[in-house]
Design a protein around this motif. Structure first.
Motif, PDB file in Angstrom:
ATOM      1  N   ASP A 252     -10.408   3.175   1.057  1.00  0.00           N
ATOM      2  CA  ASP A 252      -9.666   4.343   0.576  1.00  0.00           C
ATOM      3  C   ASP A 252      -8.312   3.976  -0.020  1.00  0.00           C
ATOM      4  N   GLY A 253      -8.338   3.075  -0.995  1.00  0.00           N
ATOM      5  CA  GLY A 253      -7.109   2.689  -1.687  1.00  0.00           C
ATOM      6  C   GLY A 253      -6.466   1.415  -1.177  1.00  0.00           C
ATOM      7  N   TYR A 254      -6.867   0.967  -0.006  1.00  0.00           N
ATOM      8  CA  TYR A 254      -6.355  -0.284   0.558  1.00  0.00           C
ATOM      9  C   TYR A 254      -7.402  -1.382   0.361  1.00  0.00           C
TER      10      TYR A 254
ATOM     11  N   LEU B 246      -5.688  -9.256  -8.785  1.00  0.00           N
ATOM     12  CA  LEU B 246      -6.340  -8.005  -8.371  1.00  0.00           C
ATOM     13  C   LEU B 246      -5.398  -6.828  -8.606  1.00  0.00           C
ATOM     14  N   CYS B 247      -4.135  -7.017  -8.272  1.00  0.00           N
ATOM     15  CA  CYS B 247      -3.160  -5.931  -8.422  1.00  0.00           C
ATOM     16  C   CYS B 247      -2.957  -5.534  -9.881  1.00  0.00           C
TER      17      CYS B 247
ATOM     18  N   ASP C  31      -5.528   0.148  -9.261  1.00  0.00           N
ATOM     19  CA  ASP C  31      -4.480   0.900  -8.594  1.00  0.00           C
ATOM     20  C   ASP C  31      -4.708   0.752  -7.089  1.00  0.00           C
ATOM     21  N   TYR C  32      -3.689   0.449  -6.358  1.00  0.00           N
ATOM     22  CA  TYR C  32      -3.867   0.199  -4.928  1.00  0.00           C
ATOM     23  C   TYR C  32      -2.739   0.838  -4.140  1.00  0.00           C
ATOM     24  N   LYS C  33      -3.054   1.180  -2.896  1.00  0.00           N
ATOM     25  CA  LYS C  33      -2.009   1.654  -1.983  1.00  0.00           C
ATOM     26  C   LYS C  33      -1.360   0.475  -1.267  1.00  0.00           C
ATOM     27  N   GLY C  34      -2.188  -0.439  -0.781  1.00  0.00           N
ATOM     28  CA  GLY C  34      -1.677  -1.596  -0.057  1.00  0.00           C
ATOM     29  C   GLY C  34      -2.705  -2.707  -0.001  1.00  0.00           C
ATOM     30  N   ILE C  35      -2.233  -3.918   0.280  1.00  0.00           N
ATOM     31  CA  ILE C  35      -3.082  -5.102   0.368  1.00  0.00           C
ATOM     32  C   ILE C  35      -2.947  -5.712   1.762  1.00  0.00           C
ATOM     33  N   TYR C  36      -4.087  -6.024   2.372  1.00  0.00           N
ATOM     34  CA  TYR C  36      -4.119  -6.720   3.659  1.00  0.00           C
ATOM     35  C   TYR C  36      -4.986  -7.970   3.510  1.00  0.00           C
ATOM     36  N   GLU C  37      -4.868  -8.896   4.461  1.00  0.00           N
ATOM     37  CA  GLU C  37      -5.671 -10.110   4.403  1.00  0.00           C
ATOM     38  C   GLU C  37      -5.956 -10.632   5.806  1.00  0.00           C
TER      39      GLU C  37
ATOM     40  N   PHE D  55      -0.648  -7.490   6.895  1.00  0.00           N
ATOM     41  CA  PHE D  55      -0.143  -6.783   5.724  1.00  0.00           C
ATOM     42  C   PHE D  55       0.427  -7.765   4.706  1.00  0.00           C
ATOM     43  N   VAL D  56       0.140  -7.521   3.411  1.00  0.00           N
ATOM     44  CA  VAL D  56       0.613  -8.393   2.339  1.00  0.00           C
ATOM     45  C   VAL D  56       1.621  -7.693   1.439  1.00  0.00           C
ATOM     46  N   LYS D  57       1.233  -6.562   0.849  1.00  0.00           N
ATOM     47  CA  LYS D  57       2.133  -5.885  -0.091  1.00  0.00           C
ATOM     48  C   LYS D  57       1.691  -4.447  -0.301  1.00  0.00           C
ATOM     49  N   GLY D  58       2.536  -3.684  -0.997  1.00  0.00           N
ATOM     50  CA  GLY D  58       2.257  -2.279  -1.239  1.00  0.00           C
ATOM     51  C   GLY D  58       2.825  -1.430  -0.120  1.00  0.00           C
ATOM     52  N   GLU D  59       2.166  -0.328   0.186  1.00  0.00           N
ATOM     53  CA  GLU D  59       2.594   0.508   1.303  1.00  0.00           C
ATOM     54  C   GLU D  59       1.721   0.232   2.517  1.00  0.00           C
TER      55      GLU D  59
END
Length: 395
Positions: A120-122, A143-144, A148-154, A170-174
């Motif tokens: 859902d956007g992440y 990828l960014c 369009d993205y809310k946030g990036i995790y890894e 958490f990597v970036k975004g919200e």
């Protein structure tokens, strides 16, 4: 660029697109190995076969990426692969009833050693070797640029130190607020992208859950073993099951299962959640003459408790046999494994052995593999790892 040679008997295998660099398939000199380095694979005569990168993981020591001699393994290469993968999932992006799926499936999409999931956007990256991790920054940035993205995790799934385990994903975004509620075929699922190696749901079972909900669950009692967060139980109840019992050894499975039920408006007090070793549960259930209309078996490939060690490759027949003791005479058994090294033919043989131990035969009602977003590389059979059978018992 480092050059390595295939052994003569594997020349054709690699020329036909086999993507995994195996130490036993090449004439290997450890001195040329460096994580993340690009190499050229030659045949035994010194002719070009493909290019790839070194990345040690449980499957092999690297992945082949391109069979084109003049193609460069660079940012544009990775961008083209991820862009193509995103385009191939356009139907998933447009489906408002399903907001969690796999965007990039490793070697199935052309780059072994990494996956990208969408919630859902992440976006969640999984890195399976130090080698692919050396390309991390440019792949994430690329990828960014594409979505369009809310946030990036890894999640790093290699050489995890204590610092890695304690580090947030958490990597970036919200930052997402957890639990993050996503949808799968209209059903709510709670996920947490920053809480250990697993997120709360296995996306590869989507088609199986849909079938359970839409075709088989109505009016049935359902036993969900190795239940994890109870998502199978939720789908059964959303499909009209009269009652579910969820069994898992992990204590946290209780509150996670309650959470999954609550977000779908299910009264968990009317369901049963049992924290227990599944084999102990089967032994006690047999003594109490318990049985269910549907029994779900989706164990990990390997599992260990204080009393038992389970290996899908060795013990699945025994698991089937014990599960049949808990399955009503006209009931259904859902047998699943994600063990990539366990071939479908061998898995079916083990299922038959389990039924035979009870003097019965297995009848296949329906079978499943990976859903379409989990693209596979046909040259690497083990990449098509999921095997699921809906079974009836026959004398």
């Amino acid at each position: 660029m480092t050059e390595i040679r295939a052994q003569k008997k594997y020349d054709n295998k690699y020329k036909e697109g086999f993507p995994l660099l195996k130490e036993s398939f090449i004439n290997y000199n450890a001195s040329v190995y460096k994580e993340g380095n690009i190499f050229t694979l030659l045949d035994h005569k010194g002719q070009f076969i493909a290019k790839g990168y070194f990345g040690n993981q449980n499957k092999g020591i690297g992945w082949l990426l391109s069979w084109k001699k003049n193609e460069h393994i660079d940012r544009n290469f990775f961008k083209s692969k991820v862009s193509e993968a995103i385009n191939n999932r356009s139907g998933y992006y447009q489906d408002t009833n399903t907001t969690a799926f796999r965007v990039f499936n490793g070697e199935g999409d052309g780059v072994g050693g990494m996956t990208i999931d969408y919630f859902d956007g992440y976006y969640l990256f999984n890195w399976y070797s130090e080698g692919i991790y050396t390309f991390r920054d440019e792949i994430i940035d690329m990828l960014c640029e594409l979505v369009d993205y809310k946030g990036i995790y890894e999640k790093k799934r290699f050489n995890e130190s204590r610092d890695d385990l304690d580090k947030e994903d958490f990597v970036k975004g919200e930052r997402a607020t957890f639990p993050l509620i996503v949808k799968e075929n209209g059903v709510n699922i709670a996920v947490n992208l920053d809480d250990g190696p697993m997120v709360g749901v296995f996306l590869d079972q989507r088609d199986v859950r849909k079938a359970l909900m839409s075709k088989y669950a109505k009016g049935k009692t359902v036993l969900n073993t190795f239940s994890y967060t109870g998502v199978f139980s939720v789908f059964a109840l959303m499909g009209g099951a009269s009652m579910t019992e969820s069994v898992d050894l992990a204590k946290r499975s209780t509150h996670l299962t309650i959470e999954q039920m609550t977000i779908n408006g299910i009264d968990d007090s009317k369901q049963s959640i049992v924290v227990m070793d599944v084999f102990d549960y089967f032994n006690r259930g047999k003594q109490k003459d318990k049985d269910f209309d549907i029994v779900i078996l989706d164990p990990p490939s390997y599992a260990r408790s204080k009393k038992h060690t389970f290996s899908a490759a060795k013990d699945y027949a025994q698991l089937i046999s014990k599960a049949l003791d808990m399955t009503s005479k006209e009931g259904m058994l859902i047998a699943s494994t994600n063990h990539s090294a366990l071939k479908r033919e061998k898995f079916w043989e083990m299922i038959q052995q389990g039924f035979a131990a009870r003097g019965e035969k297995a009848e296949i009602v329906e079978s499943f593999g990976l859903p379409s977003d989990f693209r596979v590389n046909k040259a690497l059979k083990e990449s098509d790892y999921l095997k699921v059978y809906f079974l009836k018992r026959r004398k």
